[in-house]
Design a protein around this motif. Structure first.
Motif, PDB file in Angstrom:
ATOM      1  N   VAL A 212       0.847  -1.190   0.000  1.00 42.00           N
ATOM      2  CA  VAL A 212       0.000   0.000   0.000  1.00 42.00           C
ATOM      3  C   VAL A 212       0.883   1.240   0.000  1.00 42.00           C
ATOM      4  O   VAL A 212       2.024   1.219   0.486  1.00 42.00           O
ATOM      5  CB  VAL A 212      -0.951   0.028   1.216  1.00 42.00           C
ATOM      6  CG1 VAL A 212      -1.949  -1.121   1.150  1.00 42.00           C
ATOM      7  CG2 VAL A 212      -0.184  -0.007   2.527  1.00 42.00           C
ATOM      8  N   SER A 213       0.346   2.299  -0.535  1.00 43.08           N
ATOM      9  CA  SER A 213       1.051   3.581  -0.573  1.00 43.08           C
ATOM     10  C   SER A 213       0.367   4.572   0.355  1.00 43.08           C
ATOM     11  O   SER A 213      -0.829   4.437   0.658  1.00 43.08           O
ATOM     12  CB  SER A 213       1.073   4.141  -2.001  1.00 43.08           C
ATOM     13  OG  SER A 213       1.778   3.277  -2.878  1.00 43.08           O
ATOM     14  N   LEU A 214       1.114   5.555   0.787  1.00 42.96           N
ATOM     15  CA  LEU A 214       0.574   6.616   1.631  1.00 42.96           C
ATOM     16  C   LEU A 214      -0.702   7.178   1.003  1.00 42.96           C
ATOM     17  O   LEU A 214      -0.711   7.556  -0.165  1.00 42.96           O
ATOM     18  CB  LEU A 214       1.608   7.728   1.784  1.00 42.96           C
ATOM     19  CG  LEU A 214       1.152   9.027   2.428  1.00 42.96           C
ATOM     20  CD1 LEU A 214       0.741   8.793   3.870  1.00 42.96           C
ATOM     21  CD2 LEU A 214       2.252  10.072   2.343  1.00 42.96           C
ATOM     22  N   GLY A 215      -1.785   7.218   1.781  1.00 41.66           N
ATOM     23  CA  GLY A 215      -3.046   7.782   1.312  1.00 41.66           C
ATOM     24  C   GLY A 215      -3.986   6.802   0.664  1.00 41.66           C
ATOM     25  O   GLY A 215      -5.145   7.148   0.391  1.00 41.66           O
ATOM     26  N   ASP A 216      -3.537   5.555   0.404  1.00 45.79           N
ATOM     27  CA  ASP A 216      -4.446   4.557  -0.170  1.00 45.79           C
ATOM     28  C   ASP A 216      -5.585   4.275   0.802  1.00 45.79           C
ATOM     29  O   ASP A 216      -5.374   4.182   2.021  1.00 45.79           O
ATOM     30  CB  ASP A 216      -3.712   3.248  -0.456  1.00 45.79           C
ATOM     31  CG  ASP A 216      -2.838   3.303  -1.694  1.00 45.79           C
ATOM     32  OD1 ASP A 216      -2.902   4.308  -2.426  1.00 45.79           O
ATOM     33  OD2 ASP A 216      -2.090   2.328  -1.924  1.00 45.79           O
ATOM     34  N   THR A 217      -6.796   4.096   0.279  1.00 46.47           N
ATOM     35  CA  THR A 217      -7.926   3.709   1.121  1.00 46.47           C
ATOM     36  C   THR A 217      -7.811   2.228   1.443  1.00 46.47           C
ATOM     37  O   THR A 217      -7.780   1.392   0.539  1.00 46.47           O
ATOM     38  CB  THR A 217      -9.265   3.995   0.424  1.00 46.47           C
ATOM     39  OG1 THR A 217      -9.374   5.400   0.151  1.00 46.47           O
ATOM     40  CG2 THR A 217     -10.432   3.565   1.299  1.00 46.47           C
ATOM     41  N   ILE A 218      -7.725   1.888   2.736  1.00 43.73           N
ATOM     42  CA  ILE A 218      -7.540   0.502   3.149  1.00 43.73           C
ATOM     43  C   ILE A 218      -8.778  -0.068   3.842  1.00 43.73           C
ATOM     44  O   ILE A 218      -8.916  -1.285   3.972  1.00 43.73           O
ATOM     45  CB  ILE A 218      -6.332   0.372   4.089  1.00 43.73           C
ATOM     46  CG1 ILE A 218      -6.499   1.260   5.333  1.00 43.73           C
ATOM     47  CG2 ILE A 218      -5.033   0.719   3.354  1.00 43.73           C
ATOM     48  CD1 ILE A 218      -5.406   1.072   6.390  1.00 43.73           C
TER      49      ILE A 218
END
Length: 256
Positions: A212-218
């Motif tokens: 995952v990358s910074l800011g991805d909706t998880i």
């Protein structure tokens, strides 16, 4: 020494070897969420050096008698990962610290430690600080609470369904709901031994091992795990040490 195998839990190992759960966790520097890994070596309290694996144990100390208290009611805390759910401890054997979410919420939790398979090395961080996983009111701060409880993170209230975003680049180490008290939980491993935890989610939108990358909706905000209003329990850890998220986040700027 004990070599962790798939399906082991810290509580189960303490029963198997006839040692106190708290002593076993303390001997190995394990704190909530008490993560253990396949092939990890655990020291037995007292400095025993014998390695046990496969047909464990090489010695057979008597098991303690069954616990009479089937469940422990405590104020909510966040998690632990991986396989079967352990048997509960009695109240005196419950490991500390206890993590609280909203002060008014109560939930049943167990001091478990589920085995988590190894994950790939996390990607480099995007910046020096973590970022807020969502914008909302902090309804429970980090640190000690009344009656000896403790919050190892912060709890942020937000409307049901609000997107929960990754606070940094990383690898999803866990996504599930095995630990009672924390509902739908996500743990993300970051570079240099950092990790973040996101509990009480409504929907989980990632899976273990996913990058995952910074800011991805998880995930989305929910009220799973025994809390009585939509909120996110959020932790930032350096190794096994819980840190105050506020000290590792930029100032929160809200509009309006």
């Amino acid at each position: 020494m004990i070599v962790v195998e798939r399906g082991d839990t810290l509580y189960g190992l303490s029963r198997e070897y006839g040692v106190d759960f708290q002593d076993l966790a303390r001997a190995n520097g394990l704190l909530p969420p008490y993560l253990i890994y396949v092939d990890q070596r655990l020291r037995l309290p007292g400095g025993g050096a014998q390695v046990a694996s496969g047909g464990r144990p090489p010695f057979s100390p008597p098991l303690p008698p069954p616990q009479s208290n089937p469940d422990i009611s405590i104020v909510p805390e966040p998690p632990v990962l991986g396989a079967p759910e352990p048997e509960p401890l009695d109240e005196e054997a419950q490991p500390a610290p206890v993590i609280t979410t909203a002060p008014v919420d109560e939930v049943v939790a167990t001091p478990s430690a589920l085995v988590v398979p190894e994950t790939p090395d996390p990607p480099p961080r995007a910046g020096a600080k973590f970022q807020w996983p969502l914008v909302g009111e902090v309804i429970s701060a980090f640190g000690a609470k009344d009656e000896g409880t403790r919050n190892d993170g912060i709890n942020i209230a937000a409307p049901e369904g609000t997107p929960v975003r990754a606070a940094e680049n990383g690898i999803v180490a866990y996504a599930g709901n095995e630990l009672r008290g924390f509902g739908n939980l996500i743990l993300i491993q970051h570079e240099d031994g950092w990790a973040t935890a996101y509990a009480h989610n409504g929907r989980i939108l990632v899976e273990r091992g996913q990058r995952v990358s910074l800011g991805d909706t998880i995930a989305t905000v929910g009220s799973t795990g025994g809390v009585d209003r939509p909120q996110l329990h959020f932790e930032i850890r350096q190794g096994t040490t819980a840190t105050n998220p506020i000290e590792n986040l930029p100032p929160l700027v809200t509009s309006g």
